[in-house]
Design a protein around this motif. Structure first.
Motif, PDB file in Angstrom:
ATOM      1  N   PRO A  40      25.474 -45.828  51.016  1.00  0.00           N
ATOM      2  CA  PRO A  40      24.684 -46.774  50.177  1.00  0.00           C
ATOM      3  C   PRO A  40      23.211 -46.568  50.827  1.00  0.00           C
ATOM      4  O   PRO A  40      23.280 -46.280  52.206  1.00  0.00           O
ATOM      5  CB  PRO A  40      25.149 -48.121  50.268  1.00  0.00           C
ATOM      6  CG  PRO A  40      25.962 -47.897  51.547  1.00  0.00           C
ATOM      7  CD  PRO A  40      26.529 -46.503  51.612  1.00  0.00           C
ATOM      8  N   THR A  69      22.167 -62.209  47.931  1.00  0.00           N
ATOM      9  CA  THR A  69      21.945 -61.284  46.805  1.00  0.00           C
ATOM     10  C   THR A  69      20.306 -60.901  46.210  1.00  0.00           C
ATOM     11  O   THR A  69      20.304 -60.369  45.416  1.00  0.00           O
ATOM     12  CB  THR A  69      22.766 -61.850  45.509  1.00  0.00           C
ATOM     13  OG1 THR A  69      21.975 -63.086  45.290  1.00  0.00           O
ATOM     14  CG2 THR A  69      24.070 -62.055  45.913  1.00  0.00           C
ATOM     15  N   LYS A 104      20.290 -57.571  43.581  1.00  0.00           N
ATOM     16  CA  LYS A 104      20.977 -56.491  44.349  1.00  0.00           C
ATOM     17  C   LYS A 104      22.200 -55.630  43.808  1.00  0.00           C
ATOM     18  O   LYS A 104      22.628 -54.725  44.060  1.00  0.00           O
ATOM     19  CB  LYS A 104      21.399 -56.746  45.802  1.00  0.00           C
ATOM     20  CG  LYS A 104      20.277 -56.934  46.808  1.00  0.00           C
ATOM     21  CD  LYS A 104      20.928 -57.221  48.182  1.00  0.00           C
ATOM     22  CE  LYS A 104      19.718 -57.055  49.073  1.00  0.00           C
ATOM     23  NZ  LYS A 104      20.350 -57.504  50.646  1.00  0.00           N
ATOM     24  N   PHE A 105      22.680 -56.666  42.467  1.00  0.00           N
ATOM     25  CA  PHE A 105      23.896 -56.263  41.812  1.00  0.00           C
ATOM     26  C   PHE A 105      23.836 -55.952  40.388  1.00  0.00           C
ATOM     27  O   PHE A 105      23.081 -56.995  39.965  1.00  0.00           O
ATOM     28  CB  PHE A 105      24.947 -57.188  42.199  1.00  0.00           C
ATOM     29  CG  PHE A 105      25.244 -57.318  43.892  1.00  0.00           C
ATOM     30  CD1 PHE A 105      26.014 -56.616  44.552  1.00  0.00           C
ATOM     31  CD2 PHE A 105      24.794 -58.530  44.476  1.00  0.00           C
ATOM     32  CE1 PHE A 105      26.290 -56.490  45.740  1.00  0.00           C
ATOM     33  CE2 PHE A 105      24.677 -58.302  45.918  1.00  0.00           C
ATOM     34  CZ  PHE A 105      25.535 -57.569  46.552  1.00  0.00           C
ATOM     35  N   GLU A 106      24.361 -54.925  39.761  1.00  0.00           N
ATOM     36  CA  GLU A 106      24.311 -55.040  38.431  1.00  0.00           C
ATOM     37  C   GLU A 106      25.392 -55.414  37.631  1.00  0.00           C
ATOM     38  O   GLU A 106      25.354 -55.936  36.545  1.00  0.00           O
ATOM     39  CB  GLU A 106      24.274 -53.529  38.113  1.00  0.00           C
ATOM     40  CG  GLU A 106      22.779 -52.773  38.674  1.00  0.00           C
ATOM     41  CD  GLU A 106      22.794 -51.202  38.331  1.00  0.00           C
ATOM     42  OE1 GLU A 106      23.638 -50.707  37.530  1.00  0.00           O
ATOM     43  OE2 GLU A 106      22.033 -50.740  38.798  1.00  0.00           O
ATOM     44  N   THR A 107      26.638 -55.661  38.415  1.00  0.00           N
ATOM     45  CA  THR A 107      27.749 -56.072  37.573  1.00  0.00           C
ATOM     46  C   THR A 107      28.380 -57.085  38.749  1.00  0.00           C
ATOM     47  O   THR A 107      28.321 -57.243  39.859  1.00  0.00           O
ATOM     48  CB  THR A 107      28.885 -54.903  37.468  1.00  0.00           C
ATOM     49  OG1 THR A 107      29.344 -54.429  38.456  1.00  0.00           O
ATOM     50  CG2 THR A 107      28.182 -53.914  36.667  1.00  0.00           C
ATOM     51  N   SER A 144      31.537 -57.297  39.237  1.00  0.00           N
ATOM     52  CA  SER A 144      32.537 -56.541  40.195  1.00  0.00           C
ATOM     53  C   SER A 144      31.926 -56.065  41.447  1.00  0.00           C
ATOM     54  O   SER A 144      32.493 -55.956  42.522  1.00  0.00           O
ATOM     55  CB  SER A 144      32.856 -55.280  39.338  1.00  0.00           C
ATOM     56  OG  SER A 144      33.797 -55.800  38.204  1.00  0.00           O
ATOM     57  N   GLN A 145      30.703 -55.599  41.400  1.00  0.00           N
ATOM     58  CA  GLN A 145      30.095 -54.783  42.636  1.00  0.00           C
ATOM     59  C   GLN A 145      29.752 -56.392  43.356  1.00  0.00           C
ATOM     60  O   GLN A 145      29.901 -56.217  44.815  1.00  0.00           O
ATOM     61  CB  GLN A 145      28.728 -54.516  42.129  1.00  0.00           C
ATOM     62  CG  GLN A 145      28.564 -53.199  41.561  1.00  0.00           C
ATOM     63  CD  GLN A 145      27.304 -52.865  41.080  1.00  0.00           C
ATOM     64  OE1 GLN A 145      26.257 -53.357  41.138  1.00  0.00           O
ATOM     65  NE2 GLN A 145      27.321 -51.522  40.627  1.00  0.00           N
ATOM     66  N   SER A 150      33.031 -57.128  45.248  1.00  0.00           N
ATOM     67  CA  SER A 150      33.587 -56.285  46.304  1.00  0.00           C
ATOM     68  C   SER A 150      32.394 -56.553  47.623  1.00  0.00           C
ATOM     69  O   SER A 150      33.042 -56.393  48.635  1.00  0.00           O
ATOM     70  CB  SER A 150      33.173 -54.685  45.732  1.00  0.00           C
ATOM     71  OG  SER A 150      33.954 -54.476  44.718  1.00  0.00           O
ATOM     72  N   TYR A 151      31.220 -56.892  47.050  1.00  0.00           N
ATOM     73  CA  TYR A 151      30.340 -57.105  48.235  1.00  0.00           C
ATOM     74  C   TYR A 151      30.991 -58.477  49.093  1.00  0.00           C
ATOM     75  O   TYR A 151      30.924 -58.355  50.450  1.00  0.00           O
ATOM     76  CB  TYR A 151      29.139 -57.586  47.891  1.00  0.00           C
ATOM     77  CG  TYR A 151      28.079 -58.373  49.002  1.00  0.00           C
ATOM     78  CD1 TYR A 151      27.627 -57.295  49.814  1.00  0.00           C
ATOM     79  CD2 TYR A 151      27.964 -59.560  49.032  1.00  0.00           C
ATOM     80  CE1 TYR A 151      26.858 -57.735  50.871  1.00  0.00           C
ATOM     81  CE2 TYR A 151      27.247 -59.736  49.954  1.00  0.00           C
ATOM     82  CZ  TYR A 151      26.413 -59.130  50.937  1.00  0.00           C
ATOM     83  OH  TYR A 151      25.675 -59.499  51.948  1.00  0.00           O
ATOM     84  N   THR A 182      38.208 -58.674  46.199  1.00  0.00           N
ATOM     85  CA  THR A 182      38.507 -57.625  45.175  1.00  0.00           C
ATOM     86  C   THR A 182      40.095 -57.371  45.822  1.00  0.00           C
ATOM     87  O   THR A 182      40.129 -57.328  46.952  1.00  0.00           O
ATOM     88  CB  THR A 182      37.982 -56.571  44.949  1.00  0.00           C
ATOM     89  OG1 THR A 182      37.617 -56.001  46.126  1.00  0.00           O
ATOM     90  CG2 THR A 182      36.571 -56.857  44.318  1.00  0.00           C
TER      91      THR A 182
END
Length: 323
Positions: free
Chosen positions: A111, A212, A217-220, A222-223, A226-227, A231
């Motif tokens: 990343p 964030t 910083k996140f599109e979904t 789920s991301q 996970s961050y 999960t």
């Protein structure tokens, strides 16, 4: 073929940082502004610098390189550790670690680092200070209790501890006030939206917005989960291996802890979270597992509500689209 002219692995410590270039091999520099500049001079164009997240030590160097227009990646140390274990490496030195990080950058998709804004940086410093002061306050409270248990507490000691406790309470209120004023400047609407969710308190809302960058910083969702490291991971192989499902824990530990604390209130007062908690416990699963699922649900609610711009509403939240 790698798209970078050279990849550098960095193992950074308090006084120095070891560097291993895929072409130049091992180098070492002082962990200060002069060392950063010397390293910058030898970087070929289109280079990638990969380093582990090591708290205070990596931050200054990553910020410096980012502002110089260098491609930087800050990787979770656990990912590097697992990579090294997979390679069956037995040598553990700073030089070997730098080489391992370089090899990781050569073979893995890494990343890209995004520099913190001045507001984010100050807010994260305030959160670290708050955590430290909270630990001291807890220790002071325990000390007061311990002195009372003795049966004959010293009046001087008791008064001193009470003064310390009063001072810490005042400091914590000041930190919270400063955090609130900084976040409100840019994210007042998001703060209001997050606090409309049953279970999300002020400190969790503030921390979420800061880490964030206002959810940019996140599109979904789920991301984001996970961050946070909430999960599930499944351990199954063939017919004999049936490990318990666990959360990954590869993520932001403070955010994960805050969400878990929020889950105790959320499963009682948040309709969506209550349904998940009841469904899991009715299957005979542990309360802890149910609370982790509630944390996950709570974070997804935060994401969908902020992205939609619509405050929490029991009738509406269940139909919000959560990616």
């Amino acid at each position: 073929m790698n798209k970078y002219s050279e990849i550098f692995g960095i193992d950074i410590s308090k006084n120095v940082f070891d560097c291993y270039g895929s072409i130049q091999g091992h180098l070492q520099f002082k962990n200060d502004e002069l060392g950063f500049k010397k390293f910058r001079k030898l970087l070929p164009k289109n280079s990638l610098v990969v380093m582990e997240a090591t708290g205070y030590y990596h931050y200054r160097f990553a910020q410096f390189l980012y502002k110089q227009g260098i491609c930087v990646s800050v990787v979770n140390p656990l990912s590097i550790k697992r990579f090294v274990q997979m390679k069956l490496a037995k040598i553990k030195t700073d030089k070997a670690d730098a080489k391992a990080i370089c090899n990781y950058g050569l073979t893995q998709e890494v990343p890209f680092y995004t520099a913190l804004t001045d507001v984010q940086s100050e807010c994260l410093q305030l959160f670290r200070l708050m955590d430290n002061q909270l630990k001291i306050r807890t220790a002071t409270k325990n000390k007061i209790h311990g002195e009372k248990v003795l049966g004959i507490p010293s009046p001087y000691v008791y008064r001193s501890l009470k003064r310390t406790l009063k001072y810490l309470d005042k400091e914590l209120k000041g930190i919270e006030h400063k955090l609130l004023s900084l976040v409100k400047k840019e994210h007042q609407k998001q703060l209001t939206l997050l606090q409309s969710i049953p279970g999300i308190g002020l400190n969790t809302a503030l921390f979420l917005i800061v880490v964030t960058d206002g959810f940019k910083k996140f599109e979904t969702s789920s991301q984001l989960c996970s961050y946070a490291g909430i999960t599930p991971t499944i351990r199954e192989s063939g017919s004999s291996v049936r490990g318990r499902a666990r959360i990954s824990k590869v993520g932001n530990r403070k955010l994960r802890n805050l969400l878990f604390l929020c889950s105790f209130s959320a499963y009682k007062h948040n309709k969506g979270c209550a349904a998940i908690f009841e469904r899991i416990t009715n299957k005979g699963k542990s309360k802890k597992l149910a609370l982790i699922a509630v944390s996950n649900k709570l974070l997804k609610q935060c994401f969908s509500i902020v992205k939609s711009g619509i405050p929490y509403d029991e009738a509406h939240v269940s139909v919000l689209k959560v990616k």
